[in-house]
Motif scaffolding. Structure first.
Motif, PDB file in Angstrom:
ATOM      1  N   LEU A  27      40.456  88.321  -4.445  1.00  0.00           N
ATOM      2  CA  LEU A  27      39.893  88.776  -5.537  1.00  0.00           C
ATOM      3  C   LEU A  27      38.265  88.693  -5.263  1.00  0.00           C
ATOM      4  CD1 LEU A  27      41.915  88.965  -8.512  1.00  0.00           C
ATOM      5  CD2 LEU A  27      41.616  90.894  -6.969  1.00  0.00           C
ATOM      6  N   VAL A  28      37.793  87.463  -5.352  1.00  0.00           N
ATOM      7  CA  VAL A  28      36.542  87.077  -5.103  1.00  0.00           C
ATOM      8  C   VAL A  28      35.502  87.752  -3.978  1.00  0.00           C
ATOM      9  CG1 VAL A  28      34.651  85.381  -4.819  1.00  0.00           C
ATOM     10  CG2 VAL A  28      36.537  84.994  -6.361  1.00  0.00           C
ATOM     11  N   GLY A  29      36.497  87.773  -2.811  1.00  0.00           N
ATOM     12  CA  GLY A  29      35.803  88.313  -1.731  1.00  0.00           C
ATOM     13  C   GLY A  29      35.835  89.886  -1.692  1.00  0.00           C
ATOM     14  N   ARG A  30      36.648  90.338  -2.510  1.00  0.00           N
ATOM     15  CA  ARG A  30      36.558  91.778  -2.300  1.00  0.00           C
ATOM     16  C   ARG A  30      35.877  92.415  -3.653  1.00  0.00           C
ATOM     17  NH1 ARG A  30      36.899  94.993   0.524  1.00  0.00           N
ATOM     18  NH2 ARG A  30      38.333  96.381   0.024  1.00  0.00           N
ATOM     19  N   CYS A  86      46.639  82.320   9.384  1.00  0.00           N
ATOM     20  CA  CYS A  86      46.121  83.638   9.249  1.00  0.00           C
ATOM     21  C   CYS A  86      47.019  84.725   9.021  1.00  0.00           C
ATOM     22  CB  CYS A  86      45.336  83.844  10.316  1.00  0.00           C
ATOM     23  SG  CYS A  86      44.561  85.615  10.443  1.00  0.00           S
ATOM     24  N   THR A  87      46.764  85.684   7.942  1.00  0.00           N
ATOM     25  CA  THR A  87      47.719  86.645   7.204  1.00  0.00           C
ATOM     26  C   THR A  87      47.214  87.836   7.870  1.00  0.00           C
ATOM     27  OG1 THR A  87      46.697  86.933   5.152  1.00  0.00           O
ATOM     28  CG2 THR A  87      48.731  85.444   5.348  1.00  0.00           C
ATOM     29  N   GLY A  88      45.826  87.822   8.543  1.00  0.00           N
ATOM     30  CA  GLY A  88      45.333  89.282   8.793  1.00  0.00           C
ATOM     31  C   GLY A  88      44.917  90.222   7.917  1.00  0.00           C
ATOM     32  N   CYS A  89      44.439  89.316   6.810  1.00  0.00           N
ATOM     33  CA  CYS A  89      43.998  90.118   5.575  1.00  0.00           C
ATOM     34  C   CYS A  89      42.792  91.059   5.734  1.00  0.00           C
ATOM     35  CB  CYS A  89      43.853  89.336   4.345  1.00  0.00           C
ATOM     36  SG  CYS A  89      42.429  88.371   4.279  1.00  0.00           S
ATOM     37  N   GLY A  90      41.769  90.408   6.587  1.00  0.00           N
ATOM     38  CA  GLY A  90      40.675  91.044   6.870  1.00  0.00           C
ATOM     39  C   GLY A  90      39.421  90.953   6.246  1.00  0.00           C
ATOM     40  N   LEU A  91      39.763  90.091   5.192  1.00  0.00           N
ATOM     41  CA  LEU A  91      38.174  89.553   4.215  1.00  0.00           C
ATOM     42  C   LEU A  91      37.058  88.993   5.194  1.00  0.00           C
ATOM     43  CD1 LEU A  91      37.443  89.586   1.256  1.00  0.00           C
ATOM     44  CD2 LEU A  91      38.324  87.170   1.324  1.00  0.00           C
ATOM     45  N   CYS A  92      37.668  88.235   5.969  1.00  0.00           N
ATOM     46  CA  CYS A  92      36.489  87.554   6.915  1.00  0.00           C
ATOM     47  C   CYS A  92      35.827  88.775   7.691  1.00  0.00           C
ATOM     48  CB  CYS A  92      37.003  86.527   7.861  1.00  0.00           C
ATOM     49  SG  CYS A  92      38.377  87.160   8.754  1.00  0.00           S
ATOM     50  N   ARG A 107      32.731  92.817  -4.522  1.00  0.00           N
ATOM     51  CA  ARG A 107      31.322  93.499  -4.339  1.00  0.00           C
ATOM     52  C   ARG A 107      31.820  94.895  -3.989  1.00  0.00           C
ATOM     53  NH1 ARG A 107      28.276  95.685  -0.961  1.00  0.00           N
ATOM     54  NH2 ARG A 107      29.769  95.556   0.643  1.00  0.00           N
ATOM     55  N   GLU A 108      32.658  95.053  -2.748  1.00  0.00           N
ATOM     56  CA  GLU A 108      32.795  96.431  -2.252  1.00  0.00           C
ATOM     57  C   GLU A 108      33.708  97.070  -3.393  1.00  0.00           C
ATOM     58  OE1 GLU A 108      34.677  96.605   1.317  1.00  0.00           O
ATOM     59  OE2 GLU A 108      34.710  98.781   1.403  1.00  0.00           O
ATOM     60  N   LEU A 109      34.644  96.707  -4.047  1.00  0.00           N
ATOM     61  CA  LEU A 109      35.358  97.510  -5.197  1.00  0.00           C
ATOM     62  C   LEU A 109      34.300  97.881  -6.344  1.00  0.00           C
ATOM     63  CD1 LEU A 109      38.467  95.083  -5.456  1.00  0.00           C
ATOM     64  CD2 LEU A 109      38.411  97.280  -4.295  1.00  0.00           C
ATOM     65  N   VAL A 110      33.592  96.908  -7.000  1.00  0.00           N
ATOM     66  CA  VAL A 110      32.845  97.244  -8.066  1.00  0.00           C
ATOM     67  C   VAL A 110      31.375  97.982  -7.606  1.00  0.00           C
ATOM     68  CG1 VAL A 110      31.180  96.342  -9.608  1.00  0.00           C
ATOM     69  CG2 VAL A 110      33.461  95.353  -9.307  1.00  0.00           C
ATOM     70  N   GLU A 111      30.790  97.717  -6.257  1.00  0.00           N
ATOM     71  CA  GLU A 111      29.523  98.484  -6.106  1.00  0.00           C
ATOM     72  C   GLU A 111      29.981  99.641  -5.122  1.00  0.00           C
ATOM     73  OE1 GLU A 111      26.813  95.804  -4.453  1.00  0.00           O
ATOM     74  OE2 GLU A 111      26.999  94.425  -6.366  1.00  0.00           O
ATOM     75  N   GLU A 112      31.114  99.930  -4.492  1.00  0.00           N
ATOM     76  CA  GLU A 112      31.041 100.939  -3.423  1.00  0.00           C
ATOM     77  C   GLU A 112      32.474 101.606  -3.932  1.00  0.00           C
ATOM     78  OE1 GLU A 112      30.536  99.908   0.667  1.00  0.00           O
ATOM     79  OE2 GLU A 112      28.770  98.434   0.007  1.00  0.00           O
ATOM     80  N   LYS A 113      33.525 101.458  -3.282  1.00  0.00           N
ATOM     81  CA  LYS A 113      34.741 101.961  -3.495  1.00  0.00           C
ATOM     82  C   LYS A 113      35.861 101.596  -3.133  1.00  0.00           C
ATOM     83  CE  LYS A 113      34.230 104.868   0.461  1.00  0.00           C
ATOM     84  NZ  LYS A 113      34.661 103.911   1.428  1.00  0.00           N
ATOM     85  N   ASN A 114      37.186 101.651  -3.823  1.00  0.00           N
ATOM     86  CA  ASN A 114      38.341 100.918  -3.341  1.00  0.00           C
ATOM     87  C   ASN A 114      39.035 101.730  -2.288  1.00  0.00           C
ATOM     88  OD1 ASN A 114      39.386 103.107  -4.852  1.00  0.00           O
ATOM     89  ND2 ASN A 114      40.076 101.698  -6.537  1.00  0.00           N
ATOM     90  N   VAL A 115      40.144 101.602  -2.128  1.00  0.00           N
ATOM     91  CA  VAL A 115      40.863 102.311  -1.021  1.00  0.00           C
ATOM     92  C   VAL A 115      41.010 103.814  -1.219  1.00  0.00           C
ATOM     93  CG1 VAL A 115      41.811 100.431   0.377  1.00  0.00           C
ATOM     94  CG2 VAL A 115      43.048 101.652  -1.518  1.00  0.00           C
ATOM     95  N   PHE A 116      40.935 103.958  -2.571  1.00  0.00           N
ATOM     96  CA  PHE A 116      41.234 105.544  -2.851  1.00  0.00           C
ATOM     97  C   PHE A 116      39.898 106.131  -3.242  1.00  0.00           C
ATOM     98  CE2 PHE A 116      45.338 104.606  -3.372  1.00  0.00           C
ATOM     99  CZ  PHE A 116      45.740 103.250  -4.002  1.00  0.00           C
ATOM    100  N   GLY A 117      38.752 105.541  -2.784  1.00  0.00           N
ATOM    101  CA  GLY A 117      37.561 106.254  -3.061  1.00  0.00           C
ATOM    102  C   GLY A 117      36.949 106.093  -4.257  1.00  0.00           C
ATOM    103  N   GLU A 118      37.561 105.219  -5.115  1.00  0.00           N
ATOM    104  CA  GLU A 118      37.147 105.132  -6.721  1.00  0.00           C
ATOM    105  C   GLU A 118      36.422 103.851  -6.789  1.00  0.00           C
ATOM    106  OE1 GLU A 118      41.267 106.782  -8.296  1.00  0.00           O
ATOM    107  OE2 GLU A 118      40.656 104.550  -8.254  1.00  0.00           O
ATOM    108  N   LYS A 119      35.448 103.736  -7.762  1.00  0.00           N
ATOM    109  CA  LYS A 119      34.701 102.512  -7.901  1.00  0.00           C
ATOM    110  C   LYS A 119      35.536 101.885  -9.181  1.00  0.00           C
ATOM    111  CE  LYS A 119      29.854 102.573  -7.426  1.00  0.00           C
ATOM    112  NZ  LYS A 119      28.453 102.875  -7.985  1.00  0.00           N
TER     113      LYS A 119
END
Lengths: 259, 557, 409
Positions: A164-167, B487-493, A169-181
């Motif tokens: 979650l931490v790693g994702r 590694c699970t290939g999640c792609g975060l890296c 930025r993109e989810l909140v500032e750009e979009k998720n896989v559905f194109g939504e913020k």
């Protein structure tokens, strides 16, 4: 060491290109600051895994500083944006443990800011001195505090929070896989729930580390309501991390699954 | 595992350290630490004497880890690493402890506390050193061939430049002929030479050079690989072929904005500066009363930037018209006249002297183009003017090509919010991309004059020729190592790496992260974020950092 | 791609390679010269990087921040300086000037004159003991005379080479530095020497000089202490400058309220021989205003300009940010001259002589913000505003032709 002459132990993570260089410049400029701080050098502040912070607290260090390049000037381009988000989460977890989140200090120092570095160290050392030794602000005894910290560290080492931490930025500032913020509120809520859950799971695991316990016993030991314990115990069992060792009358007892 | 034998060298640095810390005490302390087989104090460890002591100790005492406690690794780490290497010890088995810049110099008035701090730091350094591993820098061959995408002035110039240095170049052009925007231009400022002459001259040079192969009517379909080893898939008409290259230069230029929604643009009486240029070339400009509007569609909310070339272009074209027809009445409506440097400022002066009128307008009160005349509020005069016209010329900005984002994705390089290619650093590396081996020049990067496009082309080819001249690139030794079991290939890296140095690939065991050592910079962000903790960062491993933290917390004896 | 242990080196394939020397002389150790040096050295050429001063770095070393990124100038320069010092293909020759060049493309003979610094380059460790004890003050040229340094000094702490120099003009020859030097690096018998080089190509990167503000004496430079040039202001802003990054007035060390930036002083000005536009000043004045405000939020910077030239990448965006986020004011007018204000003796104020409309447009806002000045605005053409510092913003290109290049047949 009495409360009157408590001298805090401070650990600093400094990045090679900016804050470490700034600290060197403070030296070159002979700017004096308190002797409490010990520095670990990393190439980028983004190298700092939140689990390192928790390890420091587990080892009894009273305050941790993480200093990187000013946002937008990271030598590795976007490293410090990761640092910012990771440390934000680390603070939430530290707070969950019961410690004052101010024991983790995160800021940005450039290679030309020797004075700024020294000022940060002076101010932070003073602050920790006033806060007192690690755990003073809690009602926990040393053993309980340590076990909470270990649980927190392990929670931060698990994939849920890390993903979650790693994702974020993109989810909140750009979009998720559905194109939504995703709004910051939505995200923060999810993160909050995840931290609660992971922390509880880890505490439960620690509590049955030596002896098998029942849900009620775990609840009493940890001060968590029984239904919450049960939910997490079920989750841990599905994960394969704990298993029922036997049933004592009407009470199943759980132990850590050893391979 | 063979026995770890650490040598600790504590430096006095003249009196810089020795005057503020108890160095003999530190040496004694170091010897008491586990795994330490040898200690020594030096007056200046970095001097010839100091370095030879280190080398001697490595050989005679069979030390396999060296710790130097002195100034700062930022200046002296390479020096001590070289010394280790010369004595046959892997340079990455060297550890630096900073007891000057971050200790003796900043704690000058408390010898006891400073010495205790230095002890802690040495203890942490030794704990780290014990866990160090030898690392190798690998050399990866670089293909001495270049692909230049775009056959305009910057593409042609960089192709010629690289070919003159001895490298083979494939010059790819989307349209049927070389020349780019120059093919649509008339005369160039400030020299008034014909654009077509410049194009002919460049094409002549290209034809004479056997190392340049030109592919017109060609498009880039896909790009794969990394610095020194790129494969570019190109479609020419209907034929698809792969070309290998060591480096790629992006020189795809830019378009001129067509303002269908501004100032009653109709392409006949209200035209763009580029359309005026074409008309001038054909000798078709008959209008007497001409008004040029600068910043038409530029420095607005939609395109909040100055396009640099429009003011000199307007001046040039206005002067051309005035020179041909002295009776013509010319007005240039501007917000700021942007004529930097020597020659452009001259051009501005000449235009004023020639009788061209300049009217300053403000973006809050834009000119209004009506059927027969134009209304504009003159900011300097403080009055609204009504100017009859025969022709209105809109100086519109350059905009990124509509397919710039698509090509950027194929190259895995970024574009900015306007669609122009985003360089590695706008000041320090203006023609590089963060991804090694790919470079950019000309209007693809930002609106440029012809001379700037040429300079940048020289710059990009100069930078591109470095890895090709050397023949190889050395890989970063501080790379992540992926444990494929975890590694699970999640792609975060892959998502978070700024250098595209770690990619998910399909392997036997499934999707796994794969490190591209040639592109990695060793920052460690992938390791600190991996949800499965499947990544080990060489030389800055988790174990090492934890060991330092634990060493710090140990109660000193 | 299989990595190979030994890389294959491809040499530049120049057919006509006889008598071509594979080294390059780069004249000037500013950022241009440094980047050219590093790119060439990486490609395999031997590079001689010469500079007339005692260290490389040039103007960029004196800047606080760079536009439009607000990067710390020394932070991004210093790794390049270190690389020049360390690179095996680079030889840095400081305190050096060219006396003659002869030859042709591919083979030049160069004679350099290296003036003495009185310190042994091999021995000096840059520790600074000498400067600590030196009794003689010298004008700190790096800090543009805003402070003093000692006769034995180093320009700035990150200098390359990290070696001290004795300013022979100021030095009284007392001998103290030699005695306190721990590395035995002081050599009073150092002399001017000639260095001869044979190179294949020469790159000229001598940089620029600042316009001499005394040529526009109406702006008060020299008469008022608080009228400074832009480089002086950069040093005032620098964390490593005379005021440690506090924006202070040279006259009395107080923090100023209002700062005026006067653009195009000495440029776009045929009367002093510089009709051209200096290209960078619009941007750097804005940067200085923004950084000054970042250092001290109470400052009120105003930029007086003719045309704002923000044509580079992200430049216009920077200007707009400075207006919206930092409140930097832009007033389009030509300031005539600063006048000593009766209200605040010792401080310059400025009378802006403009046409009626501009007066009420541009200056009214200053007046109303100001509050202390009683003069009415709307109909007068002559407004006085107390101003603390006025900054010039101009550069002038140093004459490039310093020597004759004798070309052989």
């Amino acid at each position: 060491m009495t409360a009157y002459n408590f001298e805090p132990e401070i650990l600093g993570f400094l990045c090679n290109w900016c804050s470490y260089a700034g600290a060197d410049l403070a030296g070159v400029s002979r700017i004096q600051y308190p002797t409490n701080i010990r520095i670990i050098r990393v190439m980028c502040s983004a190298r700092v895994d939140p689990t390192f912070i928790l390890e420091a607290f587990i080892q009894g260090i009273d305050g941790v500083m993480v200093l990187g390049c000013h946002l937008g000037t990271c030598h590795y381009l976007t490293g410090n944006y990761n640092t910012e988000r990771r440390m934000k989460t680390a603070k939430k977890v530290i707070k969950k443990v019961g410690l004052d989140a101010e024991r983790l200090f995160v800021d940005w120092v450039s290679a030309a800011e020797g004075e700024r570095f020294a000022t940060f160290v002076k101010k932070f050392t003073d602050k920790i001195r006033n806060l007192g030794p690690l755990g003073k602000e809690t009602a926990f005894d040393n053993e309980t505090l340590k076990s909470r910290l270990v649980a927190a560290k392990e929670a931060l080492a698990q994939d849920k929070i890390r993903w979650l931490v790693g994702r974020e930025r993109e989810l909140v500032e750009e979009k998720n896989v559905f194109g939504e913020k995703v709004t910051q509120e939505e995200f923060d809520k999810l993160m909050h729930q995840t931290i609660e859950k992971e922390f509880a799971k880890r505490r439960i695991l620690l509590s049955i580390d030596k002896n098998a316990l029942s849900v009620k016993e775990i609840a009493q030991k940890l001060g968590i309501p029984t239904n919450v314990v049960l939910k997490n115990v079920m989750a841990l069992e599905s994960d394969g991390l704990i298993s029922v060792i036997g049933i004592d009358g009407n009470t199943p007892k759980y132990q850590i699954t050893r391979v | 595992m063979s026995e770890v034998r650490v040598g600790v060298f504590v430096c006095h640095c003249g009196t810089n350290i020795g005057g503020f810390l108890d160095v003999p005490e530190l040496v004694k302390y170091a010897l008491s630490l586990p795994n330490v087989a040898f200690t020594q104090e030096n007056k200046y460890t970095c001097s010839e004497t100091g370095l030879s002591e280190i080398k001697k100790a490595i050989l005679e005492i069979q030390l396999n880890r060296i710790v130097v406690a002195s100034c700062t690794p930022r200046t002296h780490e390479p020096l001590f690493r070289s010394a280790c290497k010369e004595a046959g010890l892997n340079p990455f088995l060297f550890q630096f402890v900073n007891i000057r810049d971050q200790c003796s110099w900043v704690h000058m008035h408390d010898k006891e506390a400073a010495t205790k701090k230095a002890k802690d730091l040495i203890r942490m350094g030794v704990a780290n050193a014990v866990l160090l591993e030898p690392l190798e820098e690998l050399k990866i061959d670089v293909n001495p061939k270049a692909v230049v995408i775009g056959g305009g002035i910057s593409g042609m110039t960089s192709a010629i430049s690289l070919a003159n240095r001895g490298f083979e170049v494939r010059l790819i052009e989307k349209s049927e002929k070389l020349g780019g925007t120059l093919n649509n231009l008339y005369k160039l400022y400030p020299t008034q030479i014909d654009a077509s002459n410049l194009v002919t001259a460049k094409i002549g040079e290209i034809e004479k050079n056997s190392r340049i192969k030109v592919l017109t009517s060609s498009q880039v379909l896909d790009v794969d690989g990394f610095v020194g080893n790129y494969t570019v898939k190109i479609k020419q008409n209907n034929k698809v072929q792969n070309y290998d290259a060591g480096v790629i230069i992006v020189a795809t230029g830019a378009d001129v904005y067509k303002p269908s929604d501004l100032y009653s643009y109709d392409g006949e009486r209200v035209i763009t500066q580029l359309e005026l240029e074409k008309a001038l070339k054909r000798g078709e400009v008959k209008a007497q009363r001409i008004i040029m509007i600068q910043c038409a569609g530029a420095r607005t909310k939609e395109r909040p930037y100055c396009s640099k070339v429009c003011c000199p272009t307007a001046l040039k074209n206005a002067l051309l018209i005035k020179e041909k027809n002295d009776d013509s009445q010319l007005y240039i409506l501007y917000r700021d006249m942007v004529t930097p440097g020597t020659e452009f400022e001259d051009l501005y002066g000449k235009a004023r002297e020639a009788g061209i009128n300049f009217i300053k307008y403000s973006p809050e009160k834009e000119p209004i183009v009506e059927n027969e005349s134009l209304k504009v509020y003159d900011e300097l005069l403080g009055e609204e003017l009504t100017l009859p016209y025969d022709l209105v010329v809109l100086s519109t900005p350059m905009v990124a090509r509509s397919d710039s984002k698509e090509l950027a994705q194929k190259l895995k390089v970024p574009v900015d919010e306007h669609g122009f290619y985003l360089e590695a650093h706008v000041k320090l590396r203006p023609v590089d991309f963060a991804t090694d081996g790919i470079f950019v020049c000309g209007c693809a990067h930002w609106p440029s004059n012809v001379d700037e496009s040429i300079f940048q082309a020289y710059g990009a080819s100069s930078r591109a020729s470095i890895p090709m001249s050397v023949g190889y690139v050395t890989t970063e030794p501080l790379i992540p190592v992926v444990d494929e079991e975890k590694c699970t290939g999640c792609g975060l890296c892959e998502m978070n790496c700024p250098f595209k140095a770690i990619k998910i690939e399909k392997k036997e065991k499934g999707r796994k992260a794969n490190v591209i050592a040639a592109s990695c910079k060793g920052c460690g962000t992938c390791g600190a974020g991996c949800p499965q903790k499947a990544i080990t960062m060489k030389h800055f491993t988790d174990d090492q950092i934890i060991a330092q933290v634990r060493a710090l917390a140990e109660v000193t004896s | 791609m299989k990595p190979s242990k030994q890389g294959t080196t491809i040499n530049p394939r120049n057919q006509d390679s006889e008598n071509k020397v594979g080294s390059v002389l780069v004249v000037g150790g500013g950022i241009g010269g440094i980047q050219a040096t590093l790119d060439l050295a990486e490609s395999g050429y031997k590079v001689y990087l010469i500079d007339s001063s005692s260290s490389i770095g040039g103007i960029m070393a004196q800047l606080d921040k760079t536009f439009p990124t607000n990067d710390c100038s020394m932070c991004i320069l210093s790794p390049k300086l270190v690389e020049c010092g360390r690179h095996l293909n680079v030889e840095v020759l400081t305190c050096s000037e060219i006396t003659t060049i002869s030859g042709k493309a591919g083979n030049f003979d160069v004679a350099l004159s290296q003036h003495p610094r009185y310190i042994d380059l091999e021995k000096c460790t840059g520790c600074g003991e000498c400067s600590k004890f030196c009794p003689v003050d010298a004008i700190d040229r790096f800090n543009k005379g805003l402070t003093n340094t000692t006769a034995i000094h180093i320009d700035y702490p990150q200098a390359v080479p990290l070696v001290y120099t004795i300013d022979r003009e100021k030095c009284i020859g007392c001998g103290l530095c030699k005695n306190v030097c721990l590395a035995d690096a002081v050599n009073y018998s150092d002399k001017e020497r000639e260095v001869r080089l044979n190179v294949g190509a020469v790159i000229l990167a001598p940089g620029v000089e600042e316009f001499n503000p005394n040529l526009k004496s109406e702006y008060g430079y020299g008469r008022f202490l608080n009228v400074v040039t832009s480089t002086e202001f950069e040093r005032i802003l620098s964390a490593s400058g005379p005021f440690k990054g506090r924006v202070e007035r040279p006259s009395d060390g107080e923090i100023p309220q209002k700062i005026a930036f006067l653009q195009c002083i000495g440029s776009r000005d045929v009367s002093c021989g510089n009709g051209y536009c200096s290209s960078v000043c619009c941007m750097y004045a804005t940067k200085e205003a923004v950084i000054a405000k970042e250092h001290m939020n109470q400052l009120e910077p105003t930029i007086f300009y003719i045309d704002m030239r923000a044509y580079g990448k992200d430049f216009d965006k920077y200007i707009e940010r400075s207006k919206k986020e930092y409140g930097v004011r832009f007033v389009r007018c030509r300031v005539s001259e600063p006048l000593a204000s009766a209200q605040s003796p010792g401080l310059p104020s400025t009378g802006i002589l403009t046409r009626d409309h501009l007066t009420s447009y541009g200056v009214a806002s200053v007046e109303s913000k100001e509050g202390t000045e009683k003069s009415t605005v709307s109909n007068t053409t002559d407004i006085r505003i107390p101003l603390a510092i006025i900054i010039f913003a101009i550069w002038r290109i140093l004459p490039l032709i310093l020597w004759e290049v004798n070309r052989g047949t």
